[in-house]
Scaffold this active site. Structure first.
Site, PDB file in Angstrom:
ATOM      1  NE  ARG A 210      -4.786  -6.545  -8.454  1.00 47.66           N
ATOM      2  CZ  ARG A 210      -4.801  -5.220  -8.350  1.00 47.66           C
ATOM      3  NH1 ARG A 210      -4.399  -4.634  -7.247  1.00 47.66           N
ATOM      4  NH2 ARG A 210      -5.229  -4.467  -9.348  1.00 47.66           N
ATOM      5  CB  SER A 249      -5.662  -0.647   9.391  1.00 45.51           C
ATOM      6  OG  SER A 249      -5.502   0.248   8.317  1.00 45.51           O
ATOM      7  CB  CYS A 338       3.015   3.361  -3.988  1.00 43.17           C
ATOM      8  SG  CYS A 338       2.144   3.608  -2.441  1.00 43.17           S
TER       9      CYS A 338
HETATM   10  N1  SAH Z   1      -2.566  -4.366  -2.210  1.00 42.93           N
HETATM   11  C1  SAH Z   1      -3.795  -3.623  -2.336  1.00 42.93           C
HETATM   12  C2  SAH Z   1      -3.608  -2.140  -2.173  1.00 42.93           C
HETATM   13  C3  SAH Z   1      -3.014  -1.726  -0.850  1.00 42.93           C
HETATM   14  S1  SAH Z   1      -3.197  -0.031  -0.492  1.00 42.93           S
HETATM   15  C4  SAH Z   1      -4.472  -3.980  -3.662  1.00 42.93           C
HETATM   16  O1  SAH Z   1      -3.856  -4.681  -4.498  1.00 42.93           O
HETATM   17  O2  SAH Z   1      -5.601  -3.580  -3.867  1.00 42.93           O
HETATM   18  C5  SAH Z   1      -2.637   0.075   1.153  1.00 42.93           C
HETATM   19  C6  SAH Z   1      -3.635  -0.379   2.200  1.00 42.93           C
HETATM   20  O3  SAH Z   1      -3.006  -0.358   3.468  1.00 42.93           O
HETATM   21  C7  SAH Z   1      -4.872   0.487   2.349  1.00 42.93           C
HETATM   22  O4  SAH Z   1      -6.005  -0.301   2.172  1.00 42.93           O
HETATM   23  C8  SAH Z   1      -4.811   1.026   3.788  1.00 42.93           C
HETATM   24  O5  SAH Z   1      -6.092   1.075   4.421  1.00 42.93           O
HETATM   25  C9  SAH Z   1      -3.979  -0.020   4.458  1.00 42.93           C
HETATM   26  N2  SAH Z   1      -3.227   0.409   5.646  1.00 42.93           N
HETATM   27  C10 SAH Z   1      -2.593   1.580   5.851  1.00 42.93           C
HETATM   28  N3  SAH Z   1      -1.904   1.550   7.008  1.00 42.93           N
HETATM   29  C11 SAH Z   1      -2.115   0.331   7.560  1.00 42.93           C
HETATM   30  C12 SAH Z   1      -1.665  -0.311   8.738  1.00 42.93           C
HETATM   31  N4  SAH Z   1      -0.821   0.305   9.582  1.00 42.93           N
HETATM   32  N5  SAH Z   1      -2.054  -1.568   8.980  1.00 42.93           N
HETATM   33  C13 SAH Z   1      -2.890  -2.208   8.124  1.00 42.93           C
HETATM   34  N6  SAH Z   1      -3.327  -1.659   6.975  1.00 42.93           N
HETATM   35  C14 SAH Z   1      -2.955  -0.405   6.690  1.00 42.93           C
END
Ligand code: SAH
Length: 394
Positions: A210, A249, A338
C-alpha cells in the site's frame, strides 16, 4: 507415544519441513488424542522431532521442535511466543504502525497459530489440533509477552474443519467493543472490525505494498479493484491521486472504507466507492472506454490449493487482461495473488498471457510480497502465499 515414519519418508523432516502427511506414516503407538505430542521416529527408530498429532487431518502431525530432548510444555510455548515478538521488535515495524502480525504460524515455529495485533487488541487464530490443545498456555503467553489484556479469537477459518475442529469466535481474554479497532499505518487511520471483518480484520500483509502504491499515485487516475476497507484506495488518495475508484462486493467492507476515509484529512470528493462485482465492473468500465493510470488488483484467494489452480488461472487472466485494456499508455498495474495453490512463476505467466491477449506490451518493474512481519521460513516454502507484480504498460 511414537509416530514411526515409513522407510525413506524422513527426507522432508531432515530438511526441517514441519508437516508429516498421513501417507508417510508407518504406524502410531498408543492412541494420541488430537493435539497430543508424539515422538517422531524414522524407520530405524531414531527420534527426529516432537510433533502435535492431528488424527482428523491429512497433515497428520506438525512439528513443534526438532530437538528430541525438548519438553513441549507451557514454558516451551512462552519461549516461542517471546521469540516471535522479539523478532518483530528487531524489525522495527512498530515505528510506522501499531498493527502487525505477531505470530505467523509455521514460519514462527508455531504451526497453526496466527496472531495479529491491532493497537491494544490481539486477534488469535488456532488453526491446528496442536495449537488448539495448547490454547490456554498460548493465550497466557501472548497476553503477557504482548502486554495486551484483550485477545479476540477468530478461529473460524475453513482450515479448522480439516483438523476436525469447530469454529470459535469471541473474546478469549478481556472484553470490549472490537468492531472498530482504530489503528495507524504510515500515518493513515483505519478502523478494523476484528469481530466480523475478513480474516482477522485487516490485510496486514499488504502494508508495504500500500505504501509503495501510495508513492506512485501523485496526479494519477487510480482504480482499486477488490478494495475491502479501502486500504490501497486511501493510500492512493494520500499519495495525491487525482481520483480514485474503489470497487468491492461487500457492503459491510465499503461501509468501513467510508469510515476509514472520513478518519483521515483527505479530500473525500476525489474518492468514489462502487459496491459491485469486479469482473463485471471492469467490463463496464472498458465498454465506457474509461482509462486509469494505476490499477490495483488484489482479489481474494481464488485457489487455496493446487487442485483449484486451473479455475483460478482463468479468473486471474480475466481480470488482468481487462486491467491491461483499462490502463492508459505508461500506466502501472499492481497485481496480486494470495493463492497458495498458484506459485509465483505460474502467476507471472498468467499475467504475461493476459498482456499478450490484450495486445499490450508490458514489463515487470518490481516484485512484491508480504510485509516482513509475515516471514517465510526457508524450510517452509508454503509460507510464500502472497505474490505481487508491479507492471508497466508500454
Ligand atoms: N486490498 C485490500 C484487501 C482485499 S481482500 C486491502 O488492502 O485491505 C479481497 C476483497 O475482494 C474482499 O474484500 C472481498 O470482499 C472482495 N471480493 C471478492 N470477490 C469479489 C468480486 N467478485 N467483486 C468485488 N469484490 C470482491
Amino acid at each position: 507415544m511414537v509416530l514411526y515414519l515409513k522407510k525413506g519418508r524422513e527426507r522432508s523432516l531432515k530438511r526441517r519441513h514441519p508437516w508429516i502427511f498421513s501417507g508417510a506414516i508407518e504406524r502410531v503407538t498408543g492412541e494420541p488424542a488430537p493435539g497430543e505430542t508424539v515422538e517422531v521416529r524414522d524407520s530405524s527408530g531414531q527420534v527426529l522431532a516432537l510433533a502435535a498429532y492431528s488424527p482428523a487431518s491429512q497433515i497428520r502431525a506438525r512439528v513443534w521442535t526438532f530437538d528430541a530432548k525438548a519438553s513441549v510444555d507451557e514454558s516451551f510455548f512462552r519461549q516461542k511466543v517471546h521469540n516471535a515478538l522479539a523478532m518483530r521488535r528487531r524489525l522495527g515495524a512498530g515505528s510506522h504502525t501499531n498493527a502487525m502480525r505477531l505470530v505467523h504460524g509455521e514460519s514462527d515455529a508455531l504451526p497453526g497459530l496466527v496472531v495479529d495485533r491491532y493497537a491494544d487488541v490481539l486477534v488469535a487464530q488456532f488453526l491446528s489440533a496442536g495449537a488448539e490443545r495448547w490454547r490456554e498456555a498460548l493465550l497466557d503467553a501472548l497476553a503477557e509477552e504482548a502486554g495486551c489484556e484483550a485477545i479476540f479469537e477468530r478461529s473460524d477459518a475453513e482450515v479448522r474443519k480439516l483438523e476436525g475442529l469447530e469454529p470459535r469466535i469471541g473474546f478469549a481474554r478481556g472484553n470490549r467493543n472490537a468492531s472498530r479497532c482504530p489503528i495507524v499505518e504510515y500515518g493513515l487511520n483505519f478502523r478494523v472490525d476484528v469481530e466480523q471483518g475478513q480474516k482477522t480484520g485487516f490485510f496486514l500483509d499488504q502494508r508495504e505494498n500500500r505504501q509503495r502504491v501510495r508513492a506512485l499515485c501523485a496526479g494519477r487516475e487510480v482504480l482499486d479493484a477488490f478494495s475491502y476497507t479501502g486500504g490501497f484506495a486511501i493510500a492512493a488518495l494520500a499519495g495525491g491521486a487525482a481520483r480514485v475508484l474503489a470497487v468491492e462486493s461487500s457492503k459491510e467492507a465499503i461501509e468501513v472504507a467510508r469510515e476509514n476515509l472520513a478518519a483521515n484529512p483527505l479530500d473525500a470528493s476525489r474518492m468514489e466507492f462502487l459496491n459491485a462485482d469486479v469482473f463485471s465492473s471492469l467490463r463496464t468500465l472498458r465498454d465506457k472506454n474509461r482509462k486509469f493510470d494505476l490499477i490495483v488488483l488484489d482479489p481474494p484467494k481464488f485457489a487455496p490449493t493446487a487442485s483449484q489452480a486451473k479455475n483460478a488461472a482463468r479468473a486471474y487472466k480475466d481480470i488482468n487482461l481487462l486491467a491491461f485494456k483499462l490502463l492508459a499508455p505508461g500506466g502501472l498495474l499492481a497485481t496480486f495473488s494470495c493463492s497458495g495453490g498458484v506459485p509465483a512463476e505460474l502467476f507471472q505467466s498468467i499475467v504475461a498471457g493476459a498482456a499478450l491477449d490484450a495486445g499490450v506490451q508490458a514489463k515487470v518493474i518490481e516484485r512484491l510480497g508480504a510485509a516482513p512481519d509475515h516471514p517465510i521460513a526457508l524450510e517452509f516454502p508454503e509460507g510464500e502465499y502472497l505474490k505481487g507484480l508491479l507492471v508497466l504498460k508500454g
